[in-house]
Scaffold this active site. Structure first.
Site, short mmCIF file in Angstrom:
data_model
loop_
_atom_site.label_atom_id
_atom_site.label_comp_id
_atom_site.label_asym_id
_atom_site.label_seq_id
_atom_site.Cartn_x
_atom_site.Cartn_y
_atom_site.Cartn_z
N HIS A 77 0.81 -1.23 0.00
CA HIS A 77 0.00 0.00 0.00
C HIS A 77 0.84 1.28 0.00
CE1 HIS A 77 -3.36 -2.55 0.15
NE2 HIS A 77 -3.61 -2.58 1.43
N HIS A 147 -9.67 2.22 -0.04
CA HIS A 147 -9.72 1.04 0.84
C HIS A 147 -10.89 1.12 1.82
CE1 HIS A 147 -8.27 -2.50 2.81
NE2 HIS A 147 -7.05 -2.44 2.27
N TYR A 149 -14.02 0.03 3.95
CA TYR A 149 -14.51 -1.19 4.59
C TYR A 149 -16.02 -1.04 4.72
CZ TYR A 149 -9.81 -2.69 6.18
OH TYR A 149 -8.51 -3.10 6.25
N ASP A 215 -8.63 -12.82 0.90
CA ASP A 215 -7.78 -11.64 0.69
C ASP A 215 -7.09 -11.90 -0.65
OD1 ASP A 215 -6.42 -9.29 0.89
OD2 ASP A 215 -5.08 -9.93 2.50
N GLU A 278 -11.90 -3.83 -3.96
CA GLU A 278 -10.99 -2.81 -4.44
C GLU A 278 -10.58 -3.11 -5.89
OE1 GLU A 278 -7.88 -2.21 -1.15
OE2 GLU A 278 -8.89 -4.10 -0.67
#
Length: 314
Positions: A77, A147, A149, A215, A278
């Site tokens: 990131h 990002h 959530y 993930d 994403e």
């Protein structure tokens, strides 16, 4: 929606449910000071390169670049002080919020001065539109995402086990225990990663990665046109979220590493308390010659657009 200029962070997003009750569906914090502390990138613009770069190293035009190691033995990131920790310039233009940040040559080890612009807009189609552009003075990898959530029951709900998810991908990246791709792009058919038909998340995430869950980078078609990416539904509230994007992949993360983060209203966010979708390029593309290109060169313009569309299940 509320946004702060630190990290371009979306701090709140209010969406009605099937009974007309409006809830904030984005995880986050009440105070700016909490966002300044270490946190899992809640609602932030992530860059210069989102996701992982293996061993924090890449070779570009014969030059080796070394990046900060901030995730196991890799860089993630954008490094230790990525775009999520920068103060962005902001202007309002009608219904659009325009953010700009200039990343200096050498920042976090990346070459080139990069000028980045991100535009947020809530449209009349019940969409959150996010448009990203960037230019550079030297060749550099770039991959930008937000990002956020999401929990369609409300940010203060315990988990997302009852959510129904569907991802429009026939292939996904095979990764090692640190999330680094091997280079193999595998079919989802016959695996737990087949989400082409909607599934209840509780039935999948507890079976993947020793209960951590998804993930993973799911591969879409390679066109740069708007395309359908994914849909998540919450039967309890009737809310749904559909994702559309110009990108060739989407990272699906169900916050399996979230553990005891104190958020808005004193709520403690725990494991599987939210999901992230994403849209992006393939993970670690700069080190994988067979993956779609993520290198931006002088004279070119990087662009990606993502649409998050909200509604009520009929």
């Amino acid at each position: 929606m509320q946004v702060i200029t630190y990290g371009g962070i979306i701090t709140t997003l209010y969406v009605p449910d099937k009974k007309g009750a409006v809830d904030d569906i984005c995880l986050g914090f009440d105070t700016f000071e909490d966002y300044e502390k270490d946190h899992p990138y809640f609602g932030a613009i992530v860059g210069r390169v989102a996701n992982r770069i293996a061993k924090g190293k890449f070779v570009l035009d014969g030059v080796t670049y070394n990046l900060p190691i901030n995730h196991g033995s890799n860089s993630i990131h954008g490094g230790i002080n990525g775009f999520d920790k920068k103060l962005w310039d902001a202007t309002l233009d009608g219904s659009q919020l325009k953010l700009q940040y200039i990343s200096k040559d050498g920042e976090e080890g990346y070459p080139g001065e990069v000028t980045v612009q991100v535009m947020y807009e809530l449209t009349t189609e019940n969409e959150l539109l996010i448009d990203y552009t960037a230019t550079t003075t030297k060749a550099t990898p770039i991959m930008l995402v937000n990002h956020a959530y999401f929990n369609l029951s409300g940010h203060n709900s315990k988990d997302i086990y009852d959510h129904m998810a569907q991802i429009n991908a026939e292939r996904y990246l095979i990764v090692d225990e640190e999330g680094i791709p091997s280079g193999e792009i595998a079919p989802v058919e016959g695996t737990l990663f087949d989400l082409r038909k909607k599934v209840r998340l509780a039935e999948r995430i507890k079976l993947i990665n020793d209960g951590i869950g998804f993930d993973n980078n799911f591969c879409l078609d390679l066109s740069d046109q708007r395309k359908y990416v994914a849909r998540v539904e919450c039967p309890q509230t009737g809310r749904f979220l559909e994702v559309y994007s110009t990108e060739p992949a989407v990272q699906f993360y169900n916050s399996g590493y979230l553990d005891g983060v104190k958020g808005k209203g004193g709520i403690t966010y725990g494991k599987h308390g939210a999901f992230c979708l994403e849209p992006q390029h393939y993970n670690d593309s700069v080190n994988q010659p067979s993956f779609p290109n993520t290198v931006l060169r002088p004279g070119e313009t990087y662009r990606q657009t993502t649409w998050y569309r909200f509604g009520i299940v009929e």
